[in-house]
Design an enzyme around this catalytic site. Structure first.
Site, PDB file in Angstrom:
ATOM      1  N   TYR A  11       1.369  -1.482   0.403  1.00 50.46           N
ATOM      2  CA  TYR A  11      -0.186   0.495   0.037  1.00 50.46           C
ATOM      3  C   TYR A  11       0.903   1.284  -0.135  1.00 50.46           C
ATOM      4  O   TYR A  11       1.083   1.569  -1.033  1.00 50.46           O
ATOM      5  CB  TYR A  11      -0.761   0.046   1.225  1.00 50.46           C
ATOM      6  CG  TYR A  11      -1.325   1.532   1.381  1.00 50.46           C
ATOM      7  CD1 TYR A  11      -2.540   1.766   0.637  1.00 50.46           C
ATOM      8  CD2 TYR A  11      -1.652   1.651   2.879  1.00 50.46           C
ATOM      9  CE1 TYR A  11      -3.559   3.181   1.081  1.00 50.46           C
ATOM     10  CE2 TYR A  11      -2.750   2.730   2.994  1.00 50.46           C
ATOM     11  CZ  TYR A  11      -3.306   3.120   2.153  1.00 50.46           C
ATOM     12  OH  TYR A  11      -3.925   4.488   2.292  1.00 50.46           O
ATOM     13  N   SER A 124       6.355   3.560  12.916  1.00 47.71           N
ATOM     14  CA  SER A 124       4.482   3.893  13.263  1.00 47.71           C
ATOM     15  C   SER A 124       4.483   4.329  14.483  1.00 47.71           C
ATOM     16  O   SER A 124       5.626   4.165  15.737  1.00 47.71           O
ATOM     17  CB  SER A 124       4.111   2.607  13.628  1.00 47.71           C
ATOM     18  OG  SER A 124       2.986   2.588  14.032  1.00 47.71           O
ATOM     19  N   TYR A 148       4.033  -7.017  17.317  1.00 50.50           N
ATOM     20  CA  TYR A 148       3.669  -5.989  15.524  1.00 50.50           C
ATOM     21  C   TYR A 148       4.883  -4.859  16.284  1.00 50.50           C
ATOM     22  O   TYR A 148       5.825  -4.613  16.099  1.00 50.50           O
ATOM     23  CB  TYR A 148       2.896  -5.465  15.163  1.00 50.50           C
ATOM     24  CG  TYR A 148       2.998  -4.456  14.418  1.00 50.50           C
ATOM     25  CD1 TYR A 148       3.408  -4.753  12.837  1.00 50.50           C
ATOM     26  CD2 TYR A 148       2.162  -3.491  14.498  1.00 50.50           C
ATOM     27  CE1 TYR A 148       3.527  -3.684  11.718  1.00 50.50           C
ATOM     28  CE2 TYR A 148       2.452  -2.115  13.948  1.00 50.50           C
ATOM     29  CZ  TYR A 148       3.043  -2.545  12.592  1.00 50.50           C
ATOM     30  OH  TYR A 148       3.054  -1.124  11.317  1.00 50.50           O
ATOM     31  N   LYS A 152       8.489  -3.156  15.663  1.00 49.90           N
ATOM     32  CA  LYS A 152       9.345  -1.800  15.263  1.00 49.90           C
ATOM     33  C   LYS A 152       9.814  -1.240  15.898  1.00 49.90           C
ATOM     34  O   LYS A 152      11.254  -0.611  15.661  1.00 49.90           O
ATOM     35  CB  LYS A 152       7.869  -1.103  15.689  1.00 49.90           C
ATOM     36  CG  LYS A 152       6.884  -1.399  14.121  1.00 49.90           C
ATOM     37  CD  LYS A 152       7.667  -0.923  12.953  1.00 49.90           C
ATOM     38  CE  LYS A 152       6.503  -1.426  11.857  1.00 49.90           C
ATOM     39  NZ  LYS A 152       7.523  -1.616  10.015  1.00 49.90           N
ATOM     40  N   ASN A 197      -9.134  -5.086   8.997  1.00 46.52           N
ATOM     41  CA  ASN A 197      -8.233  -4.499  10.129  1.00 46.52           C
ATOM     42  C   ASN A 197      -8.834  -3.578  10.722  1.00 46.52           C
ATOM     43  O   ASN A 197      -9.416  -2.703  12.321  1.00 46.52           O
ATOM     44  CB  ASN A 197      -7.361  -5.179  11.319  1.00 46.52           C
ATOM     45  CG  ASN A 197      -7.103  -6.867  10.540  1.00 46.52           C
ATOM     46  OD1 ASN A 197      -8.193  -6.972  11.520  1.00 46.52           O
ATOM     47  ND2 ASN A 197      -6.185  -7.136  10.683  1.00 46.52           N
TER      48      ASN A 197
HETATM   49  P1  NAD Z   1       1.513  -3.648   3.171  1.00 46.39           P
HETATM   50  O1  NAD Z   1       1.032  -5.099   3.798  1.00 46.39           O
HETATM   51  O2  NAD Z   1       0.589  -3.238   1.634  1.00 46.39           O
HETATM   52  O3  NAD Z   1       3.203  -3.771   2.282  1.00 46.39           O
HETATM   53  C1  NAD Z   1       4.319  -4.260   3.080  1.00 46.39           C
HETATM   54  C2  NAD Z   1       4.722  -5.398   2.007  1.00 46.39           C
HETATM   55  O4  NAD Z   1       5.501  -6.394   1.696  1.00 46.39           O
HETATM   56  C3  NAD Z   1       3.862  -6.439   1.353  1.00 46.39           C
HETATM   57  O5  NAD Z   1       3.276  -6.179  -0.372  1.00 46.39           O
HETATM   58  C4  NAD Z   1       4.473  -7.593   1.174  1.00 46.39           C
HETATM   59  O6  NAD Z   1       4.457  -8.542   0.988  1.00 46.39           O
HETATM   60  C5  NAD Z   1       6.001  -7.801   1.019  1.00 46.39           C
HETATM   61  N1  NAD Z   1       6.476  -8.466   2.822  1.00 46.39           N
HETATM   62  C6  NAD Z   1       6.251  -8.486   3.798  1.00 46.39           C
HETATM   63  N2  NAD Z   1       6.956  -9.519   4.157  1.00 46.39           N
HETATM   64  C7  NAD Z   1       8.391  -9.042   3.249  1.00 46.39           C
HETATM   65  C8  NAD Z   1       9.463 -10.594   2.621  1.00 46.39           C
HETATM   66  N3  NAD Z   1      10.285 -10.911   4.111  1.00 46.39           N
HETATM   67  N4  NAD Z   1       9.728 -10.328   1.776  1.00 46.39           N
HETATM   68  C9  NAD Z   1       9.953  -9.692   0.834  1.00 46.39           C
HETATM   69  N5  NAD Z   1       8.391  -8.998   1.047  1.00 46.39           N
HETATM   70  C10 NAD Z   1       7.933  -8.477   2.228  1.00 46.39           C
HETATM   71  O7  NAD Z   1       1.954  -2.289   4.427  1.00 46.39           O
HETATM   72  P2  NAD Z   1       1.685  -0.852   3.692  1.00 46.39           P
HETATM   73  O8  NAD Z   1      -0.019  -0.170   4.951  1.00 46.39           O
HETATM   74  O9  NAD Z   1       2.316  -0.921   2.960  1.00 46.39           O
HETATM   75  O10 NAD Z   1       3.086  -0.874   5.507  1.00 46.39           O
HETATM   76  C11 NAD Z   1       4.338  -0.341   4.823  1.00 46.39           C
HETATM   77  C12 NAD Z   1       4.886  -0.648   6.683  1.00 46.39           C
HETATM   78  O11 NAD Z   1       5.011   1.230   6.946  1.00 46.39           O
HETATM   79  C13 NAD Z   1       4.862  -2.039   7.016  1.00 46.39           C
HETATM   80  O12 NAD Z   1       6.470  -1.890   6.932  1.00 46.39           O
HETATM   81  C14 NAD Z   1       4.187  -1.283   7.874  1.00 46.39           C
HETATM   82  O13 NAD Z   1       4.392  -1.884   9.516  1.00 46.39           O
HETATM   83  C15 NAD Z   1       4.260   0.293   8.254  1.00 46.39           C
HETATM   84  N6  NAD Z   1       3.213   0.804   8.627  1.00 46.39           N
HETATM   85  C16 NAD Z   1       1.673   0.908   7.956  1.00 46.39           C
HETATM   86  C17 NAD Z   1       0.889   1.562   8.997  1.00 46.39           C
HETATM   87  C18 NAD Z   1      -0.373   1.104   8.329  1.00 46.39           C
HETATM   88  O14 NAD Z   1      -1.534   2.233   8.216  1.00 46.39           O
HETATM   89  N7  NAD Z   1      -0.472   0.859   6.691  1.00 46.39           N
HETATM   90  C19 NAD Z   1       1.228   1.929   9.838  1.00 46.39           C
HETATM   91  C20 NAD Z   1       2.070   1.915  10.339  1.00 46.39           C
HETATM   92  C21 NAD Z   1       3.450   1.560   9.346  1.00 46.39           C
HETATM   93  C1  UD1 Z   2      -3.527   0.989  13.373  1.00 48.78           C
HETATM   94  C2  UD1 Z   2      -2.608  -0.728  14.122  1.00 48.78           C
HETATM   95  C3  UD1 Z   2      -1.246   0.620  14.643  1.00 48.78           C
HETATM   96  C4  UD1 Z   2      -0.685   1.210  13.590  1.00 48.78           C
HETATM   97  C5  UD1 Z   2      -1.596   1.892  13.114  1.00 48.78           C
HETATM   98  C6  UD1 Z   2      -1.418   2.408  12.079  1.00 48.78           C
HETATM   99  C7  UD1 Z   2      -4.139  -1.592  15.316  1.00 48.78           C
HETATM  100  C8  UD1 Z   2      -5.291  -2.346  16.324  1.00 48.78           C
HETATM  101  N1  UD1 Z   2      -3.729  -0.868  15.686  1.00 48.78           N
HETATM  102  O1  UD1 Z   2      -4.168   1.728  15.132  1.00 48.78           O
HETATM  103  O2  UD1 Z   2      -0.429  -0.685  15.848  1.00 48.78           O
HETATM  104  O3  UD1 Z   2       0.095   1.614  14.349  1.00 48.78           O
HETATM  105  O4  UD1 Z   2      -2.804   1.173  12.921  1.00 48.78           O
HETATM  106  O5  UD1 Z   2      -2.558   3.080  11.070  1.00 48.78           O
HETATM  107  O6  UD1 Z   2      -4.500  -2.262  14.255  1.00 48.78           O
HETATM  108  N2  UD1 Z   2     -11.897   1.051  14.414  1.00 48.78           N
HETATM  109  C9  UD1 Z   2     -13.559   0.742  14.934  1.00 48.78           C
HETATM  110  N3  UD1 Z   2     -14.440  -0.226  14.148  1.00 48.78           N
HETATM  111  C10 UD1 Z   2     -13.462  -0.426  13.194  1.00 48.78           C
HETATM  112  C11 UD1 Z   2     -11.780  -1.000  13.002  1.00 48.78           C
HETATM  113  C12 UD1 Z   2     -11.642   0.737  13.828  1.00 48.78           C
HETATM  114  O7  UD1 Z   2     -13.761   1.803  15.425  1.00 48.78           O
HETATM  115  O8  UD1 Z   2     -14.347  -2.202  12.288  1.00 48.78           O
HETATM  116  C13 UD1 Z   2     -11.509   2.693  16.014  1.00 48.78           C
HETATM  117  C14 UD1 Z   2     -10.304   1.640  16.517  1.00 48.78           C
HETATM  118  O9  UD1 Z   2     -11.005   1.109  17.667  1.00 48.78           O
HETATM  119  C15 UD1 Z   2      -9.682   3.176  16.519  1.00 48.78           C
HETATM  120  C16 UD1 Z   2      -9.944   4.080  15.100  1.00 48.78           C
HETATM  121  O10 UD1 Z   2     -11.358   3.691  14.540  1.00 48.78           O
HETATM  122  O11 UD1 Z   2     -10.179   4.291  17.674  1.00 48.78           O
HETATM  123  C17 UD1 Z   2      -9.140   3.525  14.365  1.00 48.78           C
HETATM  124  O12 UD1 Z   2      -8.429   2.510  14.151  1.00 48.78           O
HETATM  125  P1  UD1 Z   2      -7.983   1.556  12.926  1.00 48.78           P
HETATM  126  O13 UD1 Z   2      -7.949   1.977  11.926  1.00 48.78           O
HETATM  127  O14 UD1 Z   2      -7.334  -0.492  13.547  1.00 48.78           O
HETATM  128  O15 UD1 Z   2      -6.086   1.828  13.760  1.00 48.78           O
HETATM  129  P2  UD1 Z   2      -5.807   2.254  14.832  1.00 48.78           P
HETATM  130  O16 UD1 Z   2      -5.864   1.427  15.511  1.00 48.78           O
HETATM  131  O17 UD1 Z   2      -4.870   3.133  15.755  1.00 48.78           O
END
Ligand code: NAD
Ligand code: UD1
Length: 339
Positions: A11, A124, A148, A152, A197
């Protein structure tokens, strides 16, 4: 300049590839496609009319990483690859530690071998645990409440130790708040496998009719409307944060740590209302129990990134909702079966 993007088919990675190509960086992607599809990268090329090199490779296989570094002279790595589902990490912690930690160690060892010592790491806001006050500044105490989050925190510490041992490393730890939204073209976006989620993908699947209603996890928090408050940030703003980080990384800064958030908190109910306005759809919801582990409110102080990287988020809540909806309605079943 050639940038290796691990997890580039995912993403945030795919949106960052678009912005890198727009800025004329050469882009090499490693992804094992465990949580993504190669279609996202085809669309990155379509959006930018530029090409990139893709390796379907696993960071758990050091030989595969070495092959990529043998083929390309890499200037810096943006390291997105990792598993990210909090609930799943509680159920299968060893898989999370193995994939995220071992994968990162393999990557760092190969970078060291090839003398590529510039890395941007996807951290994160989860590393702040339950903050004592808001907004959150980079110097706040750190803690993790699930495997998770612990990966980080551990990787942040591994990277800091690496720098202490060898000052030739340059490391940016970017702590993302809640990334949402999609590229304005509607060609790339978030495509979670199974039932989402996270809040915004869930709302958007309700809007498109794939799910019946949103469960709001608690309305008795100490927040203005009782529902959880988060710092939602548009994924394109987030991607641009990486673009602003790179030039600074090339000035030999050592370790840098930045919050990437908007500085604004919106509640779950405000998000639902915003999505209704953007999509012109009614989003049914019900109030359910709190989700274990959730905190009431979380938003960033993004002033350090503004001062030192000249970066700030510009897109509004409505942009986030409109762009999510544009992606969702054009791709109701994600990348797999779209027009
Ligand atoms: P995502 O799952 O869409 O992207 C992660 C990518 O890594 C995927 O395409 C997956 O196939 C690849 N991958 C996983 N394990 C691998 C491996 N061993 N070798 C090669 N490729 C691998 O997730 P995202 O939302 O794009 O998140 C990217 C990064 O940002 C992650 O490290 C995530 O923890 C971090 N992050 C995401 C969020 C969020 O809410 N999306 C928030 C904070 C931090
Ligand atoms: C999630 C991750 C967190 C990560 C962050 C970054 C979880 C538990 N935590 O945080 O580790 O750093 O993303 O993007 O996944 N909610 C609802 N209904 C739903 C889903 C969520 O009410 O179906 C609420 C949650 O209670 C929260 C808010 O929406 O108050 C945001 O939730 P979510 O999108 O899952 O993100 P975080 O929990 O903040």
């Amino acid at each position: 300049m050639k940038i290796l993007v691990t997890g580039g088919a995912g993403y945030i990675g795919s949106h960052t590839c678009v912005e890198l190509l727009n800025k004329n960086y050469d882009v090499v992607v490693i992804d094992n496609l465990s949580n993504s599809s190669e279609e996202s990268l085809k669309r990155v090329k379509n959006i930018t009319s530029k090409s990139l090199s893709f390796y379907k490779a696993d960071l758990l296989d050091k030989k595969e990483i070495t092959a990529v570094f043998s083929d390309h002279k890499i200037d810096a790595v943006i390291h997105f690859a990792g598993l990210k589902a909090v609930g799943e990490s509680v159920m299968i912690p060893l898989k999370y530690f193995h994939n995220n930690i071992t994968g990162t160690l393999n990557l760092l060892e190969v970078m060291n071998d090839f003398n590529t010592k510039n890395i941007v790491f996807s951290s994160s806001a989860t590393v702040y645990g339950n903050p004592a006050s808001l907004p959150i500044k980079e110097g706040f105490p750190l803690s993790a409440t699930n495997p998770y989050g612990r990966t980080k925190l551990m990787i942040e510490e591994i990277l800091q130790d690496l720098y202490r041992s060898d000052k030739n490393w340059n490391i940016a730890l970017l702590r993302y708040f809640n990334p949402v939204g999609a590229h304005e073209s509607g060609k790339i976006g978030e495509d979670p496998f199974g039932i989402p989620n996270n809040l915004v993908p869930y709302i958007s699947q309700v809007a498109v009719g794939a799910l019946s209603q949103v469960s709001i996890f608690g309305n008795d928090y100490d927040t203005p409307d009782g529902t959880g408050v988060r710092d939602f940030i548009h994924v394109v703003d987030l991607a641009l944060g990486h673009i602003k980080t790179l030039p600074k990384l090339f000035t030999n800064p050592g370790v840098m740590i930045y919050n990437l958030g908007t500085g604004l908190g919106y509640s779950v109910l405000e998000m639902i209302k915003g999505f209704e306005a953007a999509s012109n759809k009614k989003i049914p919801y019900k109030i359910t129990r709190r989700r274990p582990g959730d905190i009431a409110a979380c938003w960033a102080d993004p002033a350090k990134a503004k001062a030192e990287l000249d970066w700030e988020a510009n897109k509004t809540l409505i942009d986030m909702c409109k762009d999510t909806w544009n992606w969702q309605k054009k791709n109701p079943t994600g990348y797999q079966k779209t027009q």
